[in-house]
Structure formats: structure tokens, C-alpha cells
Design an enzyme around this catalytic site. Structure first.
Site, mmCIF file in Angstrom:
data_model
loop_
_atom_site.group_PDB
_atom_site.id
_atom_site.type_symbol
_atom_site.label_atom_id
_atom_site.label_comp_id
_atom_site.label_asym_id
_atom_site.label_seq_id
_atom_site.Cartn_x
_atom_site.Cartn_y
_atom_site.Cartn_z
ATOM 1 N N ASN A 66 0.933 -1.214 0.107
ATOM 2 C CA ASN A 66 -0.156 -0.002 -0.132
ATOM 3 C C ASN A 66 0.898 1.055 -0.091
ATOM 4 O O ASN A 66 2.051 1.338 0.140
ATOM 5 C CB ASN A 66 -0.875 -0.021 1.201
ATOM 6 N N ASP B 87 -4.886 -8.600 1.040
ATOM 7 C CA ASP B 87 -4.767 -9.699 0.748
ATOM 8 C C ASP B 87 -5.485 -10.292 -0.224
ATOM 9 O O ASP B 87 -4.969 -11.058 -1.172
ATOM 10 C CB ASP B 87 -5.466 -10.586 2.043
ATOM 11 N N LYS C 218 1.399 3.683 2.152
ATOM 12 C CA LYS C 218 2.265 3.991 3.165
ATOM 13 C C LYS C 218 3.278 2.926 3.499
ATOM 14 O O LYS C 218 4.504 3.418 3.955
ATOM 15 C CB LYS C 218 1.156 3.560 4.619
ATOM 16 N N GLU C 219 3.185 1.738 3.136
ATOM 17 C CA GLU C 219 4.165 0.723 3.116
ATOM 18 C C GLU C 219 5.274 1.237 2.046
ATOM 19 O O GLU C 219 6.570 1.250 2.374
ATOM 20 C CB GLU C 219 3.922 -0.586 2.873
#
Length: 348
Positions: free
Chosen positions: A222, A296, A224-225
Site C-alpha cells: 500500500n 490480501d 504507506k508501506e
């Protein structure tokens, strides 16, 4: 191939999933007052539910759409581990190479959720406004887990199990949640074997191992990651493109899919001439109940699509549709074939 034809090929695709297996627990209840002992809500339990989380949720999404899964990971020798094995067996997820570790608990995330019938008027003349809960709020999450690396013996057993399944697999997924199961040695060995058999490797990464996935087929972090990986907070689309290009090139990826919550998804790849191509996909739905586990689902569908010889663009289209379906459900949920087929028909 159109989306319907790609989806039709999901059936019986074999996927080896390696990663952190988590038990998800949901505790539902009511909040009608503030405790006289401290300025905190009094939660009255109404019901409980357990489900598959982490790598197990990726697995159940693959199986729900017709694929076959061998799940590789670690659980504790405890009741939570027993519950997970029972749930996996119920939906025919291969669990023979899941290792028991008596030195660590089965990873569990417990979410305490207030039922949607709470109204502000039920809490009167009490403490601060920020204690008054909105409808359907997540009140608290409790994590019970170990983040220590697994022992060398268990690591060897996991590697043997994973390597034994890869030659017969159509795709490999790393579902990495930074719980200590995945490390650089495991990654290198799996990537080498999968490449030998020309099998796509899709990774849903977290921070610890982010830069260790050199040479895999695709990453699905995502935003943020992705930002955390380069020690920056992504602030706008141009910044997103800069970060995405760096990740794509540094890890020698064929594609990078960054999920962006209410902003949709962005696909990064290079054409045959080496030119960067970035394509943005708007969210498939504006109705969001819970984003838990949506990543997921995206990872599972993206892997199934690549295993079915879809190009990256079509794979993202299907992933976006599936993600839009699952965020309309509470908790870690799966997409059913009927749901996906219906949404595909609407699009086409």
C-alpha cells in the site's frame, strides 16, 4: 483475453503461499455507558467470531475463486493454532507443511467492535467527547504474537516444504507480515527455484524484508508501506510516481502495484524500450465498510491473474474489482466467484 476469459482460468490454478499465518478474532458488543472507575467505555460482549488472517486470508481468497493452495508457515502448539488448522482444512487449504513451534504462540489479532446500534444519546453527562463512539467503531485491537525469527530447524523444514511444491505451482506468493517467518535466506532460495520454473512470484511486503525481494515478479504494497520503504511520506501523485519508480528499478520488478485506499491503485512497469509506464486505477467502489484484509484479496487475485497469463493491466483490473467487493464486508473476507463474475459483467 478479456476479464471473463482470464477469470475462467483461475479454476485449479496451484498457488504456493509462504508467510505469516494469523488468527483473526472479532468480539462484538455494545457500549451504553462510561465506567465509573475510569473515563473509558464499558464494553458488553454480545458475540465472537474467528477467521483466517494474514497468509491464511490470502489462501482462502485464492481457494474461494477456484484455485488450489499449499500454505507454508508457522503456528504455535495451542488452541488458536488448532482453530486455524480446522478452518484451513474446512476450505481445503493444504496445511501439511505448516510447522508447529512450541516456543511461540499462534499469531492472533483480536478486534473489539461496537455494534452499529450505538447512539451518542445513550452516553449522557459523561466524560470527554472523544469517548463517545460512533456506529460500528473499532474500539480496540489486541495483538498476541511473537516477532522473533523462527529457529534454524523450523526454517529448514519450511524451506523444504516450499521447495517441494514450487515445481507444480502456477504462482508463488509471499504474504509477509513481519512476524519472523520470512527472511532473506528463505526469499533467495524460493525466488531461485521459482525463476528456474518460470513461475511468477508476487509479494505483499512489510517493512523488515521490503528490500530483500530483489528479482521477484511483482510487489503489491500500500502507499504507506511504499513510502516507509524509502523513508518518505507520499504526499501527491508526482511524489508517488517518483517513489514507485525507485522501488520498481531497485528491486528489478516486472511490475509494482501500489494500493492507495480511497484513491484506488497505481501500476508501475517499463515497456520494451525501458520507458516507465504508470497507470492509475480509480477505486471500484465508494462504499467502504472495512478495509481489513483488502490487500490480501488484491494480492491473491493479482497472482491468480498472472498465473492465468493475464497481462499486468488486466491483472490489476481484476484485483481492483475484487478489492472493491471485499471492502464492503466486515473483517477479513473473501470474494466469491459469483460476486466477481457479476462485477466483471457490469464493467464489460
Amino acid at each position: 483475453m478479456n476479464l471473463t476469459n482470464i477469470f475462467a482460468q483461475f479454476n485449479n490454478k496451484k498457488v504456493t503461499i509462504i508467510g505469516d499465518i494469523i488468527l483473526d478474532e472479532y468480539v462484538w458488543g455494545d457500549v451504553n455507558r462510561i465506567s465509573p472507575e475510569a473515563p473509558v467505555p464499558v464494553f458488553e460482549t454480545v458475540g465472537e467470531h474467528t477467521g483466517c488472517g494474514g497468509a491464511a486470508n490470502v489462501a482462502q481468497n485464492v481457494v474461494s475463486l477456484g484455485g488450489k493452495v499449499e500454505l507454508i508457515g508457522v503456528i504455535g502448539k495451542d488452541r488458536d493454532g488448532e482453530k486455524l488448522i480446522q478452518m484451513l482444512n474446512t476450505v481445503s487449504i493444504g496445511s501439511t507443511d505448516i510447522c508447529l513451534d512450541i516456543q511461540r504462540p499462534t499469531s492472533k489479532k483480536s478486534r473489539v467492535i461496537v455494534q452499529p446500534k450505538i447512539h451518542n444519546s445513550t452516553i449522557q453527562n459523561q466524560h470527554p467527547e472523544n469517548l463517545i463512539l460512533k456506529q460500528g467503531y473499532h474500539l480496540l485491537r489486541i495483538d498476541n504474537e511473537s516477532k522473533q525469527e523462527i529457529t534454524g530447524l523450523i526454517r529448514e523444514r519450511l524451506l523444504r516444504g516450499a521447495l517441494s511444491h514450487i515445481p507444480d505451482s502456477d504462482a508463488v506468493i509471499f504474504a509477509d507480515y513481519d512476524k519472523g517467518v520470512v527472511n532473506s535466506e528463505l526469499i533467495k532460495a524460493i525466488v531461485k527455484q521459482a525463476k528456474k520454473h518460470d513461475i511468477p512470484i508476487i509479494v505483499d511486503p512489510k517493512r523488515n524484508n521490503f528490500w530483500k525481494y530483489d528479482g521477484v515478479t511483482a510487489l503489491t504494497p500500500n502507499h504507506k508501506e511504499a513510502g516507509a520503504a524509502v523513508l518518505e511520506e507520499i504526499t501527491d501523485v508526482s511524489h508517488l510516481i517518483s517513489v514507485g519508480e525507485r522501488i520498481l528499478d531497485r528491486l528489478s520488478l516486472q511490475s509494482l502495484l501500489i494500493t492507495r485506499e480511497e484513491e484506488g491503485m497505481s501500476l508501475f512497469q517499463r515497456d520494451d524500450a525501458g520507458t516507465l509506464i504508470v497507470e492509475h486505477f480509480p477505486p471500484h467502489t465508494n462504499e467502504v465498510i472495512d478495509v481489513t484484509g483488502a490487500g490480501d484479496t488484491v494480492c491473491a487475485v493479482f497472482a491468480l491473474a498472472l498465473a492465468s497469463n493475464a497481462d499486468n493491466y488486466k491483472a490489476v483490473q481484476l484485483s481492483n474489482i475484487a478489492g472493491g467487493i471485499v471492502v464492503r464486508k466486515m473483517g477479513c473476507a473473501v470474494v466469491t466467484p459469483d460476486e466477481l463474475h457479476k462485477e466483471i459483467n457490469i464493467m464489460q
